[in-house]
Design a protein around this motif. Structure first.
Motif, PDB file in Angstrom:
ATOM      1  N   ILE A 279      11.656  17.255  23.116  1.00 47.83           N
ATOM      2  CA  ILE A 279      10.261  16.974  23.443  1.00 47.83           C
ATOM      3  C   ILE A 279       9.691  18.114  24.281  1.00 47.83           C
ATOM      4  O   ILE A 279       8.584  18.594  24.054  1.00 47.83           O
ATOM      5  N   VAL A 280      10.485  18.579  25.259  1.00 47.76           N
ATOM      6  CA  VAL A 280      10.047  19.649  26.161  1.00 47.76           C
ATOM      7  C   VAL A 280      10.992  20.835  26.043  1.00 47.76           C
ATOM      8  O   VAL A 280      12.215  20.680  26.042  1.00 47.76           O
ATOM      9  N   THR A 308       6.459  20.837  23.485  1.00 47.04           N
ATOM     10  CA  THR A 308       5.588  21.354  24.533  1.00 47.04           C
ATOM     11  C   THR A 308       6.454  21.980  25.615  1.00 47.04           C
ATOM     12  O   THR A 308       7.647  21.697  25.694  1.00 47.04           O
ATOM     13  N   GLY A 309       5.835  22.829  26.414  1.00 46.79           N
ATOM     14  CA  GLY A 309       6.601  23.511  27.451  1.00 46.79           C
ATOM     15  C   GLY A 309       5.722  23.984  28.583  1.00 46.79           C
ATOM     16  O   GLY A 309       4.521  23.687  28.641  1.00 46.79           O
ATOM     17  N   LEU A 310       6.332  24.726  29.464  1.00 39.13           N
ATOM     18  CA  LEU A 310       5.622  25.194  30.654  1.00 39.13           C
ATOM     19  C   LEU A 310       4.451  26.099  30.272  1.00 39.13           C
ATOM     20  O   LEU A 310       3.374  26.034  30.867  1.00 39.13           O
ATOM     21  N   TYR A 324       4.054  34.657  28.759  1.00 41.27           N
ATOM     22  CA  TYR A 324       4.727  33.731  27.843  1.00 41.27           C
ATOM     23  C   TYR A 324       6.234  33.725  28.108  1.00 41.27           C
ATOM     24  O   TYR A 324       6.862  32.671  28.265  1.00 41.27           O
ATOM     25  N   ILE A 325       6.821  34.923  28.191  1.00 43.17           N
ATOM     26  CA  ILE A 325       8.254  35.046  28.445  1.00 43.17           C
ATOM     27  C   ILE A 325       8.591  34.587  29.864  1.00 43.17           C
ATOM     28  O   ILE A 325       9.595  33.913  30.105  1.00 43.17           O
ATOM     29  N   GLU A 326       7.750  34.949  30.819  1.00 36.46           N
ATOM     30  CA  GLU A 326       7.989  34.604  32.225  1.00 36.46           C
ATOM     31  C   GLU A 326       8.078  33.095  32.416  1.00 36.46           C
ATOM     32  O   GLU A 326       8.990  32.594  33.091  1.00 36.46           O
ATOM     33  N   LEU A 327       7.151  32.355  31.834  1.00 37.25           N
ATOM     34  CA  LEU A 327       7.133  30.901  32.005  1.00 37.25           C
ATOM     35  C   LEU A 327       8.291  30.231  31.262  1.00 37.25           C
ATOM     36  O   LEU A 327       8.890  29.278  31.765  1.00 37.25           O
ATOM     37  N   ASP A 328       8.612  30.713  30.061  1.00 36.73           N
ATOM     38  CA  ASP A 328       9.736  30.137  29.320  1.00 36.73           C
ATOM     39  C   ASP A 328      11.056  30.397  30.041  1.00 36.73           C
ATOM     40  O   ASP A 328      11.932  29.524  30.101  1.00 36.73           O
ATOM     41  N   THR A 329      11.206  31.600  30.590  1.00 36.70           N
ATOM     42  CA  THR A 329      12.424  31.925  31.340  1.00 36.70           C
ATOM     43  C   THR A 329      12.523  31.069  32.601  1.00 36.70           C
ATOM     44  O   THR A 329      13.611  30.600  32.966  1.00 36.70           O
ATOM     45  N   ARG A 346       1.315  16.567  32.070  1.00 30.24           N
ATOM     46  CA  ARG A 346       0.256  17.569  31.936  1.00 30.24           C
ATOM     47  C   ARG A 346      -0.093  17.798  30.464  1.00 30.24           C
ATOM     48  O   ARG A 346      -1.246  18.087  30.131  1.00 30.24           O
ATOM     49  N   THR A 347       0.888  17.651  29.581  1.00 31.07           N
ATOM     50  CA  THR A 347       0.628  17.799  28.146  1.00 31.07           C
ATOM     51  C   THR A 347      -0.327  16.716  27.660  1.00 31.07           C
ATOM     52  O   THR A 347      -1.226  16.970  26.845  1.00 31.07           O
TER      53      THR A 347
END
Length: 357
Positions: A279-280, A308-310, A324-329, A346-347
């Motif tokens: 899901i996340v 969904t993600g950060l 994009y990379i910073e938040l996923d990492t 938040r989603t």
């Protein structure tokens, strides 16, 4: 007496079923541990053969790492040597290494530095039992196939948390599919009626540890949209390797509405139920994007991708690939159940506001 007998039978049956399920996964190439052998002697060659021939060990042999100037055992091909010990960091990221096994004795100082690197990379390190008595004083002797080994470093296993995450994924995806079944049927029919082509768009995506899986979405573009991608390349609003165009002429009128409220992604609950997605988590990239990844970008592929993600809730409209990379990492390194819960809440707000594109 009855308690002892009943418990013994139930535990035996549970263990049998669990082992059978695990062995079936291993045979399908699922949940295998990627193993690299440090050494190129005869012992290293024998261990590699053991890992390759005994599928029930749950290991995938990736290759050898050689010491500078070390000779190769006759059974080791040059193509199996990934590089020298100085390349361990890069090799670990690119090949999603889970474990390093030392089959040659390295000086204790080098072994300590290796353990320090492994702690940062979050991987296991084991050595042939007896090599490092001072470093493995309290470590029990284990067996990797027929080879006795002792652990120099153990990674942080979050088994309970991951099981809980999977249970939540299954429960929520089943609930979502049942609750939205009439809506799914209606959307599928509307997509078919509006334009020529299938209702579902299926594309190969890269999942956890580079595994390729079919990702399901409702089709929001005209038929053969992929062949027309070069025609709209100049309209790209993202930087780096991402592609996003808010006024893409290939998107149908219904497709624009579905994207606005993220309804086109509802079929991905099937991917969640199948275990290919969560899901996340970070969004699953396409192969052409992964081909352009630099070393640090592979960090985001170490977890199961999500709906969904950060990034989706904090910087969905930010064109920066670095963000994009910073938040996923950041998600990968700071994951917790509470972080998932915050992202889900938040989603919900993002979807209700209709800020999707």
């Amino acid at each position: 007496l009855l308690l002892v007998i009943t418990s013994s039978v139930l535990l035996t049956v549970r263990r049998y079923l669990w082992r059978r399920a695990r062995f079936r996964q291993f045979a399908q190439g699922i949940e295998l541990r990627n193993v690299v052998i440090l050494g190129t002697n005869q012992l290293a060659c024998a261990m590699a053969r053991e890992l390759q021939e005994r599928a029930r060990l749950g290991c995938r042999f990736v290759g050898f790492i050689a010491r500078p100037g070390a000779s190769l055992s006759p059974g080791i091909a040059l193509t199996q040597v990934l590089g020298g010990i100085e390349k361990i960091r890069g090799l670990t990221r690119q090949n999603f290494i889970d474990e390093l096994v030392l089959t040659e004795f390295y000086p204790t100082e080098e072994a300590i530095r290796l353990v320090q690197d492994a702690r940062e990379l979050d991987i296991d390190v084991r050595a042939i039992a007896g090599y490092y008595g001072d470093l493995t004083t309290n470590a029990p002797v284990e067996y990797l196939g027929i080879f006795p080994v002792a652990a120099l470093h153990r990674r942080r296993h979050r088994v309970v948390g991951l099981i809980g995450k999977r249970v939540v994924d299954v429960v929520l995806s089943l609930a979502a599919l049942f609750a939205t079944a009439p809506l799914l049927i209606a959307i599928a029919a509307a997509v078919k009626l509006e334009s020529e082509g299938p209702a579902l768009y299926v594309s190969d995506r890269i999942g956890k540890r580079g595994r390729v899986f079919p990702c399901f979405k409702f089709r929001t573009m005209v038929k053969n949209a992929e062949k027309m991608k070069h025609e709209v390349a100049e309209l790209n609003e993202r930087d780096g390797i991402l592609f996003k165009c808010s006024n893409d002429p290939r998107v149908t009128r219904l497709g624009r509405f579905l994207r606005k409220y993220s309804l086109d992604e509802l079929p991905q609950f099937l991917n969640v139920l199948r275990g290919e997605m969560s899901i996340v988590g970070p969004r699953p990239p396409i192969a052409s994007e992964v081909e352009k990844y630099e070393l640090e970008h592979f960090r985001r592929l170490e977890v199961t991708p999500g709906l969904t993600g950060l990034w989706q809730v904090q910087a969905r409209h930010d064109p920066s690939f670095s963000k994009y990379i910073e938040l996923d990492t950041a998600y990968v390194e700071n994951w917790s159940f509470w972080l998932d819960l915050k992202i889900l809440l938040r989603t919900a707000g993002v979807v209700l506001q209709g800020t999707g594109v």
